[in-house]
Design an enzyme around this catalytic site. Structure first.
Site, PDB file in Angstrom:
ATOM      1  N   PRO A   2       0.822  -1.217   0.000  1.00 10.07           N
ATOM      2  CA  PRO A   2       0.000   0.000   0.000  1.00 10.07           C
ATOM      3  C   PRO A   2       0.853   1.262   0.000  1.00 10.07           C
ATOM      4  O   PRO A   2       1.648   1.470   0.891  1.00 10.07           O
ATOM      5  CB  PRO A   2      -0.821  -0.113   1.288  1.00 10.07           C
ATOM      6  CG  PRO A   2      -0.568  -1.456   1.828  1.00 10.07           C
ATOM      7  CD  PRO A   2       0.720  -1.938   1.266  1.00 10.07           C
ATOM      8  N   GLU A   3       0.686   2.050  -1.042  1.00 10.72           N
ATOM      9  CA  GLU A   3       1.320   3.365  -1.112  1.00 10.72           C
ATOM     10  C   GLU A   3       0.216   4.399  -0.920  1.00 10.72           C
ATOM     11  O   GLU A   3      -0.896   4.050  -0.538  1.00 10.72           O
ATOM     12  CB  GLU A   3       2.031   3.519  -2.469  1.00 10.72           C
ATOM     13  CG  GLU A   3       3.033   2.383  -2.725  1.00 10.72           C
ATOM     14  CD  GLU A   3       3.723   2.452  -4.070  1.00 10.72           C
ATOM     15  OE1 GLU A   3       3.940   3.567  -4.557  1.00 10.72           O
ATOM     16  OE2 GLU A   3       4.055   1.400  -4.629  1.00 10.72           O
TER      17      GLU A   3
END
Length: 275
Positions: A2-3
């Site tokens: 997850p960015e």
DNA sequence: GTGCCTGTTACCTC
DNA sequence: AGAGGTAACAGGCA
């Protein structure tokens, strides 16, 4: 994985869910190392009877505001949330469960166990090490330029450093560099101002596209990114270079290559992105 | 079974 | 400051 776009998608989903307003009656901690700075007992005691007030994001951190403290969550590679009925048996990768007064629970799974939770009094202070928010008004051309000029070395490691710009990870860095036509190993000292300007625009562009698509979900197993309701993002179909080694560049047709830069898989077009 | 790969970050030394 | 390495972990994959 997850960015920024994935974490923001989760934060929005949480904010719009029944979570806001729920009262935590207790925490079940299956993997104590998830909790940073507090023992399982101290954490459970501190979080019990707090209500969830709001959910926001800073960099790749999820900020769950409670009435007396803030819960910071970094999902690292495989962290994942879901709202379940508390009667449900623990999933094999379940690490923490927050049980609510109404019989439901917030379940946190993390296959690789790298994700971390922190209960703090002041999230701004705890996250002070983070750099500019690339989708906020503080991300100005002047601030970006000043930062580029202050540092040296290769552009990709610079962009991955959360103290410079908060929220970029391997996927969106490769995408932004392709859009700005910059080789990932180009030295900051050799970038001209036009190129820097292109990068300045490319960063929010690729992030906003990721966000509009509710994130990037690579592969099809559970460890990959899913939103809270288990939905996959749609941004993988719009990636220009990431995971596209061997495929033609959508701009010039040259075959995308993959190399290793600072021990990270790095994808680029050898024709569009020359040093 | 073996060895290599993976989207993150902190920490170490040079 | 930056480069380069390791470690934290688990599982997919060839």
């Amino acid at each position: 994985m997850p960015e920024l776009p994935e974490v923001e998608t989760i934060a929005r989903e949480m904010r719009d869910s029944d979570l806001v307003g729920m009262r935590i009656i207790r925490a079940v901690i299956a993997w104590p190392k998830t909790i940073e700075g507090l023992s399982s007992g101290a954490f459970s005691q501190k979080i019990a009877n707090q209500k969830i007030k709001d959910v926001s994001r800073r960099g790749k951190y999820l900020i769950i505001s409670l009435n007396r403290s803030q819960l910071l969550v970094h999902l690292r590679m495989t962290g994942k949330f879901s709202i379940i009925n508390n009667a449900q048996k623990p999933h094999s990768h379940e690490r923490v469960r927050l049980i609510f007064a109404d019989g439901r629970a917030l379940c946190y799974e993390d296959q690789r166990k790298f994700g971390r939770w922190q209960l703090v009094d002041d999230s701004a202070e705890a996250l002070a090490h983070l750099g500019l928010e690339p989708l906020s008004s503080e991300f100005t051309w002047e601030a970006f330029l000043a930062m580029l000029k202050k540092h040296s070395g290769q552009i990709k490691p610079f962009l991955l450093n959360q103290e410079h710009i908060a929220g970029l990870g391997n996927i969106y860095v490769d995408e932004a560099l392709w859009e700005a036509k910059i080789h990932p190993q180009q030295l900051l000292s050799t970038l001209n101002e036009n190129t820097m300007k292109a990068l300045y625009h490319a960063i929010p562009n690729v992030l906003m596209r990721g966000l509009a698509n509710k994130g990037t979900s690579l592969g099809d197993h559970r460890a990959n990114y899913q939103s809270m309701r288990g939905a996959r993002g749609k941004n993988q179909s719009e990636l220009r270079v990431f995971h596209r080694e061997g495929c033609p560049c959508v701009r010039c047709g040259t075959t995308i290559v993959k190399i290793v830069v600072v021990q990270r898989g790095t994808h680029f077009c050898p024709h569009c992105q020359k040093i």
